[in-house]
Design a protein around this motif. Structure first.
Motif, PDB file in Angstrom:
ATOM      1  N   GLY A  91       0.813  -1.210   0.000  1.00 35.17           N
ATOM      2  CA  GLY A  91       0.000   0.000   0.000  1.00 35.17           C
ATOM      3  C   GLY A  91       0.847   1.259   0.000  1.00 35.17           C
ATOM      4  N   THR A  92       1.918   1.267   0.794  1.00 37.73           N
ATOM      5  CA  THR A  92       2.806   2.430   0.826  1.00 37.73           C
ATOM      6  C   THR A  92       3.433   2.656  -0.539  1.00 37.73           C
ATOM      7  OG1 THR A  92       3.283   2.065   3.176  1.00 37.73           O
ATOM      8  CG2 THR A  92       4.829   3.444   1.937  1.00 37.73           C
ATOM      9  N   TYR A  93       3.886   1.588  -1.164  1.00 38.41           N
ATOM     10  CA  TYR A  93       4.463   1.726  -2.508  1.00 38.41           C
ATOM     11  C   TYR A  93       3.404   2.163  -3.523  1.00 38.41           C
ATOM     12  CZ  TYR A  93       9.325   0.092  -2.281  1.00 38.41           C
ATOM     13  OH  TYR A  93      10.678  -0.002  -2.071  1.00 38.41           O
ATOM     14  N   PRO A 106       3.876  -2.597  -7.326  1.00 39.70           N
ATOM     15  CA  PRO A 106       3.933  -1.137  -7.426  1.00 39.70           C
ATOM     16  C   PRO A 106       5.306  -0.566  -7.111  1.00 39.70           C
ATOM     17  CG  PRO A 106       2.771  -1.806  -5.421  1.00 39.70           C
ATOM     18  CD  PRO A 106       2.959  -3.049  -6.252  1.00 39.70           C
ATOM     19  N   GLU A 107       6.165  -1.357  -6.471  1.00 41.69           N
ATOM     20  CA  GLU A 107       7.503  -0.867  -6.145  1.00 41.69           C
ATOM     21  C   GLU A 107       8.315  -0.553  -7.397  1.00 41.69           C
ATOM     22  OE1 GLU A 107       7.758  -5.455  -5.624  1.00 41.69           O
ATOM     23  OE2 GLU A 107       6.265  -3.845  -5.588  1.00 41.69           O
ATOM     24  N   ILE A 108       7.986  -1.212  -8.525  1.00 42.23           N
ATOM     25  CA  ILE A 108       8.772  -1.036  -9.744  1.00 42.23           C
ATOM     26  C   ILE A 108       8.781   0.417 -10.198  1.00 42.23           C
ATOM     27  CG2 ILE A 108       8.722  -1.512 -12.239  1.00 42.23           C
ATOM     28  CD1 ILE A 108       8.143  -4.395 -11.584  1.00 42.23           C
ATOM     29  N   LYS A 109       7.633   1.087 -10.096  1.00 38.88           N
ATOM     30  CA  LYS A 109       7.564   2.469 -10.591  1.00 38.88           C
ATOM     31  C   LYS A 109       8.407   3.425  -9.754  1.00 38.88           C
ATOM     32  CE  LYS A 109       3.199   3.058  -8.082  1.00 38.88           C
ATOM     33  NZ  LYS A 109       1.737   3.036  -8.203  1.00 38.88           N
ATOM     34  N   HIS A 110       8.824   3.003  -8.578  1.00 35.16           N
ATOM     35  CA  HIS A 110       9.641   3.856  -7.716  1.00 35.16           C
ATOM     36  C   HIS A 110      11.116   3.453  -7.735  1.00 35.16           C
ATOM     37  CE1 HIS A 110       5.870   5.461  -6.443  1.00 35.16           C
ATOM     38  NE2 HIS A 110       5.484   4.285  -6.004  1.00 35.16           N
ATOM     39  N   SER A 170      11.520  -2.686 -18.907  1.00 35.38           N
ATOM     40  CA  SER A 170      11.339  -1.822 -17.736  1.00 35.38           C
ATOM     41  C   SER A 170      10.449  -2.452 -16.679  1.00 35.38           C
ATOM     42  CB  SER A 170      10.739  -0.484 -18.165  1.00 35.38           C
ATOM     43  OG  SER A 170       9.428  -0.672 -18.682  1.00 35.38           O
ATOM     44  N   GLY A 171       9.544  -3.341 -17.089  1.00 33.95           N
ATOM     45  CA  GLY A 171       8.628  -3.979 -16.142  1.00 33.95           C
ATOM     46  C   GLY A 171       7.468  -3.111 -15.707  1.00 33.95           C
ATOM     47  N   ILE A 172       7.242  -1.975 -16.363  1.00 32.56           N
ATOM     48  CA  ILE A 172       6.197  -1.068 -15.888  1.00 32.56           C
ATOM     49  C   ILE A 172       4.792  -1.536 -16.248  1.00 32.56           C
ATOM     50  CG2 ILE A 172       7.699   0.947 -15.794  1.00 32.56           C
ATOM     51  CD1 ILE A 172       6.511   1.859 -18.455  1.00 32.56           C
ATOM     52  N   GLY A 173       4.659  -2.725 -16.804  1.00 33.32           N
ATOM     53  CA  GLY A 173       3.327  -3.271 -17.033  1.00 33.32           C
ATOM     54  C   GLY A 173       2.779  -4.047 -15.851  1.00 33.32           C
ATOM     55  N   ILE A 174       3.614  -4.348 -14.859  1.00 34.68           N
ATOM     56  CA  ILE A 174       3.174  -5.209 -13.763  1.00 34.68           C
ATOM     57  C   ILE A 174       2.974  -4.422 -12.471  1.00 34.68           C
ATOM     58  CG2 ILE A 174       4.265  -7.221 -14.808  1.00 34.68           C
ATOM     59  CD1 ILE A 174       6.474  -7.053 -12.752  1.00 34.68           C
ATOM     60  N   PRO A 187       4.332   8.352 -10.511  1.00 40.32           N
ATOM     61  CA  PRO A 187       5.291   9.447 -10.620  1.00 40.32           C
ATOM     62  C   PRO A 187       5.005  10.258 -11.884  1.00 40.32           C
ATOM     63  CG  PRO A 187       6.395   7.335 -10.227  1.00 40.32           C
ATOM     64  CD  PRO A 187       4.965   7.024 -10.527  1.00 40.32           C
ATOM     65  N   THR A 188       5.352  11.526 -11.881  1.00 36.42           N
ATOM     66  CA  THR A 188       5.022  12.400 -13.004  1.00 36.42           C
ATOM     67  C   THR A 188       5.588  11.894 -14.323  1.00 36.42           C
ATOM     68  OG1 THR A 188       4.913  14.308 -11.522  1.00 36.42           O
ATOM     69  CG2 THR A 188       5.181  14.762 -13.864  1.00 36.42           C
ATOM     70  N   TRP A 189       6.843  11.439 -14.319  1.00 35.81           N
ATOM     71  CA  TRP A 189       7.452  10.988 -15.573  1.00 35.81           C
ATOM     72  C   TRP A 189       6.703   9.809 -16.163  1.00 35.81           C
ATOM     73  CZ3 TRP A 189       9.175   6.091 -16.567  1.00 35.81           C
ATOM     74  CH2 TRP A 189       9.394   5.253 -15.461  1.00 35.81           C
ATOM     75  N   LEU A 190       6.211   8.902 -15.303  1.00 37.54           N
ATOM     76  CA  LEU A 190       5.520   7.721 -15.790  1.00 37.54           C
ATOM     77  C   LEU A 190       4.107   8.070 -16.266  1.00 37.54           C
ATOM     78  CD1 LEU A 190       5.379   4.739 -16.305  1.00 37.54           C
ATOM     79  CD2 LEU A 190       4.877   4.360 -13.879  1.00 37.54           C
ATOM     80  N   LYS A 191       3.429   8.937 -15.533  1.00 36.62           N
ATOM     81  CA  LYS A 191       2.100   9.369 -15.961  1.00 36.62           C
ATOM     82  C   LYS A 191       2.170  10.041 -17.325  1.00 36.62           C
ATOM     83  CE  LYS A 191       0.254  13.076 -14.339  1.00 36.62           C
ATOM     84  NZ  LYS A 191      -0.368  14.138 -13.514  1.00 36.62           N
ATOM     85  N   ASP A 192       3.159  10.897 -17.525  1.00 39.41           N
ATOM     86  CA  ASP A 192       3.312  11.598 -18.802  1.00 39.41           C
ATOM     87  C   ASP A 192       3.651  10.626 -19.927  1.00 39.41           C
ATOM     88  OD1 ASP A 192       2.788  13.929 -17.467  1.00 39.41           O
ATOM     89  OD2 ASP A 192       4.882  14.600 -17.381  1.00 39.41           O
TER      90      ASP A 192
END
Length: 416
Positions: free
Chosen positions: A54-56, A319-323, A310-314, A146-151
């Motif tokens: 949840g924190t991540y 959720p830790e991956i995006k950080h 990058s793994g940003i699909g999982i 994160p802003t970069w990922l949302k954009d």
């Protein structure tokens, strides 16, 4: 194993230490959690997992809350993660506020920072006093991405798609797995998409794994593996195959005559072999750099390539991956992906297929097709019905949901 002087017996202590370890080493949560010795009940362990994931999940928003009450934070990682995970409890969990304060104060001392106990207490009480207004926008994309990922995602897929995905990423994804024998429990719910898949909210009994009954695999990976089976290949090469899920699925259900699973690191090949042997399957493994793979066998009907990415699909499951990242993939990784695709294509027999996938939603991680390759939309129709599939000019996307990871890929055929 990164063990402390004593066995951990408190869920909050385990959660904070796991967050520190995961962040510091850019590790996935299960790997970080495994590095600590603990004696927690299943209930307390579930509480620790909820705090960590949840924190991540809501970290971008939680960091903004922390900055509001502590504009120039200069404190150790343990205190930072203690504050963020405590804020998560206040804003998202049913834990009573007084319990959050009390346990956070104790934990600050236990972690070795008694002088920062007052700061911890002040930040959390100020957050409580701010009331519901502090959490008003907590379901928005700014709280989760994160802003970069949302954009990046909005630029490639559109704001509406990102809004839909954000709704699915608020909750932890369901556990998905497949099995090649009959169900043994009334708790098992069959997938309504993949033919051998099941879904489950709770953890699996350890004996199911040790007995070789099942393989834990997300339904996007199962769908890709099922597509491979429906192409009816007789010879299959799985490049970058570890930990071996797709190879094991194809070996179980495709009826192929020959299957070779390859990866470049000996420990990763050993993981493929461990899963193969656990499931009682029989196929060859190979340890080699796929970009320079020497091949003295006949060309293959199907080459599967689940490329490093990058793994940003999982994000639903991890959720830790995006950080662990701060920007899109660099050109070095894209060159590796292109080199893997080039070598894989050279090993496809005329009339055969190459199935390229990445567990990413960044479409730039799918290289251009090799010269002479045909983007085979007709063959892609073999993907199981119900998969959230979208086809673009040269690639396909599986959109993330509570049971599907986000994937991008392409299916190429080689003219005879």
């Amino acid at each position: 194993m990164a063990r402390g002087p004593k066995q951990i017996r408190d869920a909050r202590t385990l959660a904070v230490r796991c967050l520190v370890e995961s962040s510091r080493g850019r590790r996935l949560v299960p790997e970080a959690m495994h590095r600590f010795d603990h004696a927690l009940s299943s209930r307390d362990l579930a509480f620790a997992h909820e705090m960590v994931y949840g924190t991540y999940r809501y970290l971008p928003g939680l960091e903004k809350v922390l900055a509001r009450f502590c504009p120039k934070p200069k404190f150790p990682p343990e205190i930072r993660w203690l504050l963020l995970s405590s804020l998560y409890q206040i804003g998202f969990m049913r834990t009573k506020d007084y319990a959050v304060f009390d346990e956070a104060n104790k934990l600050a001392v236990h972690l070795g920072y008694p002088r920062l106990k007052g700061l911890v207490n002040a930040v959390l009480r100020n957050a409580q006093r701010a009331g519901d207004a502090l959490w008003r926008d907590k379901d928005g994309a700014d709280w989760l991405l994160p802003t970069w990922l949302k954009d990046l995602l909005a630029g490639q897929h559109g704001a509406d798609a990102v809004a839909d995905w954000t709704r699915t990423w608020r909750d932890r994804a369901e556990l998905a797995y497949w099995r090649n024998d009959a169900p043994v429990s009334e708790e098992e719910r069959r997938s309504d998409v993949v033919p051998h898949g099941f879904r489950r909210q709770s953890a699996l009994p350890p004996e199911w794994l040790s007995e070789g009954r099942i393989y834990i695999q997300n339904e996007s990976s199962q769908a890709v593996s099922e597509l491979a089976c429906r192409l009816k290949p007789k010879t299959v090469l799985d490049l970058c195959a570890a930990p071996g899920g797709k190879s094991c699925y194809v070996a179980s259900f495709s009826g192929c005559d020959t299957l070779v699973a390859s990866d470049m690191a000996p420990e990763r090949v050993a993981l493929i072999e461990e899963n193969r042997n656990r499931l009682g399957l029989d196929f060859e493994t190979l340890c080699a750099d796929a970009t320079q793979l020497a091949w003295d066998k006949p060309l293959c009907d199907l080459v599967m390539l689940d490329a490093p990415c990058s793994g940003i699909g999982i994000l639903g499951r991890h959720p830790e991956i995006k950080h662990h990242k701060s920007q899109p993939v660099d050109e070095s990784l894209k060159k590796t992906q292109a080199a893997l695709l080039k070598r894989g294509w050279e090993l496809v027999a005329p009339g055969g297929y190459l199935l390229y996938t990445v567990c990413s939603l960044d479409m730039s991680e799918v290289p251009p097709p090799p010269e002479g390759a045909v983007v085979d939309v007709q063959a892609l129709a073999h993907m199981p019905s119900g998969v959230p599939l979208t086809h673009f000019e040269r690639l396909f996307r599986i959109s993330p949901s509570n049971v599907f990871d986000g994937f991008c890929g392409m299916l190429l055929s080689k003219p005879k």
